[in-house]
Scaffold this active site. Structure first.
Site, mmCIF file in Angstrom:
data_model
loop_
_atom_site.group_PDB
_atom_site.id
_atom_site.type_symbol
_atom_site.label_atom_id
_atom_site.label_comp_id
_atom_site.label_asym_id
_atom_site.label_seq_id
_atom_site.Cartn_x
_atom_site.Cartn_y
_atom_site.Cartn_z
ATOM 1 C CD GLN A 12 -10.994 0.579 13.787
ATOM 2 O OE1 GLN A 12 -10.803 1.601 14.414
ATOM 3 N NE2 GLN A 12 -12.185 0.290 13.249
ATOM 4 C CG LEU A 64 -10.683 -6.911 -2.168
ATOM 5 C CD1 LEU A 64 -11.631 -5.841 -1.647
ATOM 6 C CD2 LEU A 64 -11.161 -8.291 -1.734
ATOM 7 C CB ALA A 86 -10.220 -6.420 1.972
ATOM 8 C CD GLN A 88 -13.069 4.078 -0.040
ATOM 9 O OE1 GLN A 88 -12.692 4.410 1.098
ATOM 10 N NE2 GLN A 88 -14.190 4.496 -0.568
ATOM 11 C CB SER A 89 -13.300 1.196 5.188
ATOM 12 O OG SER A 89 -12.159 1.940 5.569
ATOM 13 C CB SER A 130 -21.512 -0.579 6.373
ATOM 14 O OG SER A 130 -21.743 0.743 6.732
ATOM 15 C CD GLU A 132 -22.912 5.399 5.529
ATOM 16 O OE1 GLU A 132 -23.486 5.819 4.506
ATOM 17 O OE2 GLU A 132 -22.754 6.094 6.543
ATOM 18 C CE1 TYR A 154 -17.574 1.302 3.073
ATOM 19 C CE2 TYR A 154 -19.677 1.872 4.088
ATOM 20 C CZ TYR A 154 -18.483 1.190 4.126
ATOM 21 O OH TYR A 154 -18.186 0.398 5.206
ATOM 22 C CE LYS A 158 -18.578 -2.406 3.403
ATOM 23 N NZ LYS A 158 -17.674 -3.521 3.574
ATOM 24 C CG HIS A 184 -16.463 -0.906 14.446
ATOM 25 N ND1 HIS A 184 -17.519 -1.130 13.592
ATOM 26 C CD2 HIS A 184 -15.392 -1.498 13.872
ATOM 27 C CE1 HIS A 184 -17.105 -1.834 12.555
ATOM 28 N NE2 HIS A 184 -15.806 -2.061 12.696
HETATM 29 P P1 NAP Z 1 -9.764 -0.159 7.236
HETATM 30 O O1 NAP Z 1 -8.987 0.101 8.469
HETATM 31 O O2 NAP Z 1 -9.852 0.930 6.209
HETATM 32 O O3 NAP Z 1 -9.129 -1.455 6.542
HETATM 33 C C1 NAP Z 1 -9.448 -1.812 5.233
HETATM 34 C C2 NAP Z 1 -8.606 -3.002 4.815
HETATM 35 O O4 NAP Z 1 -8.941 -3.365 3.471
HETATM 36 C C3 NAP Z 1 -7.084 -2.709 4.815
HETATM 37 O O5 NAP Z 1 -6.417 -3.854 5.284
HETATM 38 C C4 NAP Z 1 -6.790 -2.483 3.352
HETATM 39 O O6 NAP Z 1 -5.456 -2.745 2.989
HETATM 40 C C5 NAP Z 1 -7.730 -3.519 2.723
HETATM 41 N N1 NAP Z 1 -7.998 -3.265 1.303
HETATM 42 C C6 NAP Z 1 -8.538 -2.164 0.751
HETATM 43 N N2 NAP Z 1 -8.633 -2.315 -0.570
HETATM 44 C C7 NAP Z 1 -8.129 -3.542 -0.868
HETATM 45 C C8 NAP Z 1 -7.945 -4.265 -2.073
HETATM 46 N N3 NAP Z 1 -8.269 -3.747 -3.265
HETATM 47 N N4 NAP Z 1 -7.417 -5.509 -2.005
HETATM 48 C C9 NAP Z 1 -7.058 -6.042 -0.808
HETATM 49 N N5 NAP Z 1 -7.205 -5.394 0.369
HETATM 50 C C10 NAP Z 1 -7.736 -4.158 0.320
HETATM 51 O O7 NAP Z 1 -11.254 -0.582 7.560
HETATM 52 P P2 NAP Z 1 -11.868 -1.185 8.930
HETATM 53 O O8 NAP Z 1 -12.344 -0.061 9.771
HETATM 54 O O9 NAP Z 1 -10.942 -2.191 9.487
HETATM 55 O O10 NAP Z 1 -13.178 -1.905 8.374
HETATM 56 C C11 NAP Z 1 -13.168 -3.281 8.021
HETATM 57 C C12 NAP Z 1 -14.406 -3.570 7.161
HETATM 58 O O11 NAP Z 1 -15.569 -3.268 7.932
HETATM 59 C C13 NAP Z 1 -14.486 -2.732 5.888
HETATM 60 O O12 NAP Z 1 -15.038 -3.522 4.869
HETATM 61 C C14 NAP Z 1 -15.453 -1.633 6.260
HETATM 62 O O13 NAP Z 1 -16.116 -1.113 5.129
HETATM 63 C C15 NAP Z 1 -16.392 -2.368 7.208
HETATM 64 N N6 NAP Z 1 -17.050 -1.492 8.175
HETATM 65 C C16 NAP Z 1 -16.301 -0.767 9.051
HETATM 66 C C17 NAP Z 1 -16.942 0.072 9.946
HETATM 67 C C18 NAP Z 1 -16.146 0.888 10.944
HETATM 68 O O14 NAP Z 1 -16.733 1.747 11.614
HETATM 69 N N7 NAP Z 1 -14.862 0.652 11.094
HETATM 70 C C19 NAP Z 1 -18.337 0.161 9.973
HETATM 71 C C20 NAP Z 1 -19.057 -0.597 9.064
HETATM 72 C C21 NAP Z 1 -18.421 -1.437 8.179
HETATM 73 P P3 NAP Z 1 -4.294 -1.626 3.110
HETATM 74 O O15 NAP Z 1 -3.804 -1.692 4.542
HETATM 75 O O16 NAP Z 1 -3.285 -2.078 2.124
HETATM 76 O O17 NAP Z 1 -4.905 -0.297 2.794
#
Ligand code: NAP
Length: 333
Positions: A12, A64, A86, A88-89, A130, A132, A154, A158, A184
């Protein structure tokens, strides 16, 4: 031309950040992992743009868990900025797969910092941290100085990565920063997150494709913002003269119940007629209420969340109504 690497570019946030950086004139290198499907729907418009893909946007295979490949890509592309998104989110899922969540989110981030530290051009790092890391905080709202007290695998992973970013900044003088993000969302949110689960279900129920929506705890409250704005804030953090950590949040908190009520009302339905509670979706440990104080980001970076929960819900429901309506002929067949 400035260049950047984005890990998690297919996710995302990564997809919004990719669009933002391309608009700013960057060359963008995205790290993608091998999967059985070549479909990358969130990157489709860039991928199909012959002026962009292969000219200013390049995708590289790595994982990763595969430090050598990341080191090679960094050495080859020499990025000015590295956005580490990147991982596991999913917080709930981290109770089911704690080892890989911690291995990749905690140690994976540390390995990236070691790679960047070795580079002669000192790339800047943005780590997507995060809220979290705060677990169930005693202080509300939370800011950059709120003590870490995570209550999920998680959150622990983080918290480790966030603290290591600070250690590298203080010990090695690295330009490494944490964006401490509150939830978000967007139409690009994965379908197993409660917000998207609600907006998709609302669209399906409205179109007669589903009758009930099962939810866990509707009393949990979250500070929900719009992912597109958070991607821009991540960029702003790296443009500041000195490295630092910033909370990114809206400063308003709403329950899952409110989210569902507004989503159903937006299409003229009563949420109570369609939502059922199911204990299977309740997390082993969950923060009851979370609220972020992003005043430092506003004061120092001039960033403030513009889209709040009501508008966000409507934007997501409208998107899912259109999406399902466009698929309706296929569903009817
Ligand atoms: P997301 O949509 O789940 O995207 C996660 C990304 O990480 C995807 O591109 C996924 O690839 C990649 N990924 C997962 N495991 C991987 C690995 N082993 N090697 C390489 N790539 C890997 O998450 P997001 O919402 O965009 O969030 C982005 C970051 O912000 C994350 O670190 C998340 O923990 C952090 N965050 C998000 C929020 C939120 O509300 N969205 C809040 C706080 C923190 P695939 O497409 O192949 O699965």
């Amino acid at each position: 031309m400035r260049s950047a690497i984005i890990t998690g570019i297919t996710g995302q946030d990564g997809s919004y950040l990719c669009e933002f950086l391309l608009n700013e004139g960057y060359v963008v290198h995205g790290i993608v992992r091998r999967s059985s499907s070549l479909e990358r729907p969130r990157l489709l418009s860039q991928y199909n743009n012959t002026e962009i893909y292969g000219k200013r946007l390049f995708l590289h295979y790595a994982d990763l868990s595969d430090t050598t490949s990341i080191r090679r890509i960094v050495a080859h592309t020499k990025p000015d900025e590295f956005y580490h998104l990147a991982g596991q989110s999913h917080v709930g899922l981290s109770f089911e797969i704690p080892e890989s969540t911690c291995e990749l989110t905690a140690m994976g981030t540390l390995r990236i910092m070691e790679i960047l530290r070795d580079q002669p051009n000192n790339p800047k790092l943005l780590h997507a941290s995060s809220r979290e890391i705060f677990g169930t905080p005693k202080i509300s709202p939370q800011d950059e100085d709120t003590p870490q007290n995570p209550n999920s695998p998680y959150g622990c992973a983080k918290a480790f990565a966030t603290q290591m970013v600070r250690v590298y900044r203080e010990s090695h003088g690295s330009f490494f920063c944490n964006a401490i993000c509150y939830n978000h969302e967007s139409p690009r949110r994965a379908e197993n997150f409660v917000t998207r689960k609600i907006t998709l279900a609302v669209a399906k129920i409205k179109l007669g494709l589903q009758s009930k929506l099962m939810l866990g705890s509707v009393d949990s409250a979250r500070d929900w913002g719009y992912a597109k704005e958070y991607a821009e804030a991540m960029w702003l953090i790296l443009q500041h003269a000195s490295p630092d950590d910033y909370v990114l949040a809206t400063g308003t908190s709403h329950t899952v119940r409110e989210f569902a009520r507004i989503a159903f009302e937006h299409v003229g339905l009563d949420w109570q007629q369609h939502v059922e509670l199911d204990k299977r979706f309740v997390r082993p440990a969950d923060a009851a209420s979370l609220l972020g104080d992003a005043s430092k980001a506003e004061r120092v970076l001039g960033w403030k969340a513009k889209t709040h929960m009501h508008e966000l819900v409507r934007l997501m429901v409208d998107h899912d109504m259109k999406l399902l309506a466009s698929m309706q002929p296929m569903i009817d067949q």
